[in-house]
Design a protein around this motif. Sequence first.
Motif, PDB file in Angstrom:
ATOM      1  N   ARG A   1      -7.295   2.115   4.257  1.00  0.00           N
ATOM      2  CA  ARG A   1      -8.493   1.934   3.422  1.00  0.00           C
ATOM      3  C   ARG A   1      -8.218   1.877   2.040  1.00  0.00           C
ATOM      4  O   ARG A   1      -6.872   1.755   1.603  1.00  0.00           O
ATOM      5  N   ASN A   2      -9.441   1.092   1.442  1.00  0.00           N
ATOM      6  CA  ASN A   2      -9.296   1.254  -0.280  1.00  0.00           C
ATOM      7  C   ASN A   2      -9.713   2.564  -0.592  1.00  0.00           C
ATOM      8  O   ASN A   2     -10.890   2.823  -0.636  1.00  0.00           O
ATOM      9  N   GLU A   3      -8.922   3.120  -1.148  1.00  0.00           N
ATOM     10  CA  GLU A   3      -9.262   4.743  -1.734  1.00  0.00           C
ATOM     11  C   GLU A   3      -9.585   4.805  -3.349  1.00  0.00           C
ATOM     12  O   GLU A   3      -9.143   3.958  -3.850  1.00  0.00           O
ATOM     13  N   ARG A   4     -10.701   5.513  -3.363  1.00  0.00           N
ATOM     14  CA  ARG A   4     -11.068   5.461  -4.861  1.00  0.00           C
ATOM     15  C   ARG A   4      -9.841   6.052  -5.675  1.00  0.00           C
ATOM     16  O   ARG A   4      -9.217   6.964  -5.380  1.00  0.00           O
TER      17      ARG A   4
ATOM     18  N   ASP B   1      -9.527   1.174  -7.331  1.00  0.00           N
ATOM     19  CA  ASP B   1      -9.150   1.453  -5.883  1.00  0.00           C
ATOM     20  C   ASP B   1      -7.689   1.190  -5.397  1.00  0.00           C
ATOM     21  O   ASP B   1      -7.291   0.097  -6.096  1.00  0.00           O
ATOM     22  N   GLN B   2      -7.174   1.744  -4.567  1.00  0.00           N
ATOM     23  CA  GLN B   2      -5.985   1.794  -4.131  1.00  0.00           C
ATOM     24  C   GLN B   2      -5.765   1.617  -2.638  1.00  0.00           C
ATOM     25  O   GLN B   2      -6.472   2.079  -2.067  1.00  0.00           O
ATOM     26  N   ARG B   3      -4.977   0.628  -2.059  1.00  0.00           N
ATOM     27  CA  ARG B   3      -4.570   0.495  -0.902  1.00  0.00           C
ATOM     28  C   ARG B   3      -3.761   1.680  -0.458  1.00  0.00           C
ATOM     29  O   ARG B   3      -2.854   1.813  -0.829  1.00  0.00           O
TER      30      ARG B   3
ATOM     31  N   PRO C   1       1.011  -1.005  -0.039  1.00  0.00           N
ATOM     32  CA  PRO C   1       0.042   0.171  -0.003  1.00  0.00           C
ATOM     33  C   PRO C   1       0.651   1.095   0.038  1.00  0.00           C
ATOM     34  O   PRO C   1       1.899   1.341   0.391  1.00  0.00           O
TER      35      PRO C   1
END
Length: 376
Positions: free
Chosen positions: A296-299, A315-317, A47
């Motif tokens: 979080r998993n971010e947009r 989605d990005q970690r 991440p």
Amino acid sequence: MKQSASRGVKLVALLATTAIVAGCALPRSGPTRSEILAGAEQTVGAPFIVAVDDRIARTTSVEPKLTFPAAFRNIGLLGPDTINAGDTLGLTIYENVNDGLLAGTGQNMAVLETVQVDGQGFIFVPYAGRIRAAGNTPEALRQLITAQLETQTPDPQVQVRRIAGDGAAVAIMGDVGGQGVYPIERPTRTLAGMLARAGGISTEPETALVTVIRGATEGTAWLNDLYTDPSLDIPLRDGDRIVVKQDERTFVALGATGGQARVPFGKPEVTALDAIAQAGGLNTNLADPKGIFVMRNERAEIANAVLGRSDLVGDQRMVYVLDLTQPNGMFFAREFLIRDRDTVYVTQAPYVQWQKTLSALTGPLSTANTVNNTLN
């Protein structure tokens, strides 16, 4: 001299034993701050680690406001006298002759007590035929019936009355005083009036969400926003479904906090500082205030803005790091918003692991000495 050398040997042995014990898997609540940071740098596909500051707090706090679609807000109220399919009407027709078309023998008046508006919005009146009633007011319908009858009987006089029936209605479900199907009447033509008609809200108002479903379109707003924003008190339409439910968002608190659990938000917006407080605060015996992580998993659009990139897709970690020991650390934590299903992890202070190492080392030695003294 021999005694000094012996002490030196014992000290070296103690340090070596301590290092061995420290390398063992001692019990702990999770990885340390240094382990998380080192792992992110060394692992492929790890991440992204981001230190929170004013810019990061602003960028990640961009969330669409809960509201109703413009199609819901930009329509007029249903007229209080508008006739709808399913309504029941009462008609009284006066004819200016005895023994008229509709009246009985020797009478000049006919009363039709229960005329049902059919599914297509029409009614049938003898000698006037099939007439469209839905969408008209009683006065407009009176004029239509009069126009159809006056070619067959002289100077007809028509009265039209609305009678309670199964006309325009909405279904209300969820956390309300009384679930059911309610007619749209003068006091209940808007959302707030209809909710009051259903007995009000049976859950905590501050975290109550109201969803209106109209055909294939739906919108959701906070109940409290209905009080402050009049545009959200939307006009209702026949067939609307209204669902009231408690906010179900949660975050997970782990590590050196007062309690490790899945925690409900409890209010529309929760900051990182709120989340720590709701989890019982930092454990003063364990927590490292430099190592507070929000995972979080971010947009993709937010991740690109945070990292200053444009190539990320999906989605990005992301791991956001908060350091409360910085001069503005508390302010950053107060401005950084938590999202649904975030993980808030507080690491242990390095001293805690060292203390556990010493305890693991001195415990067995103390036991051995006690046994040895007992045997001697």
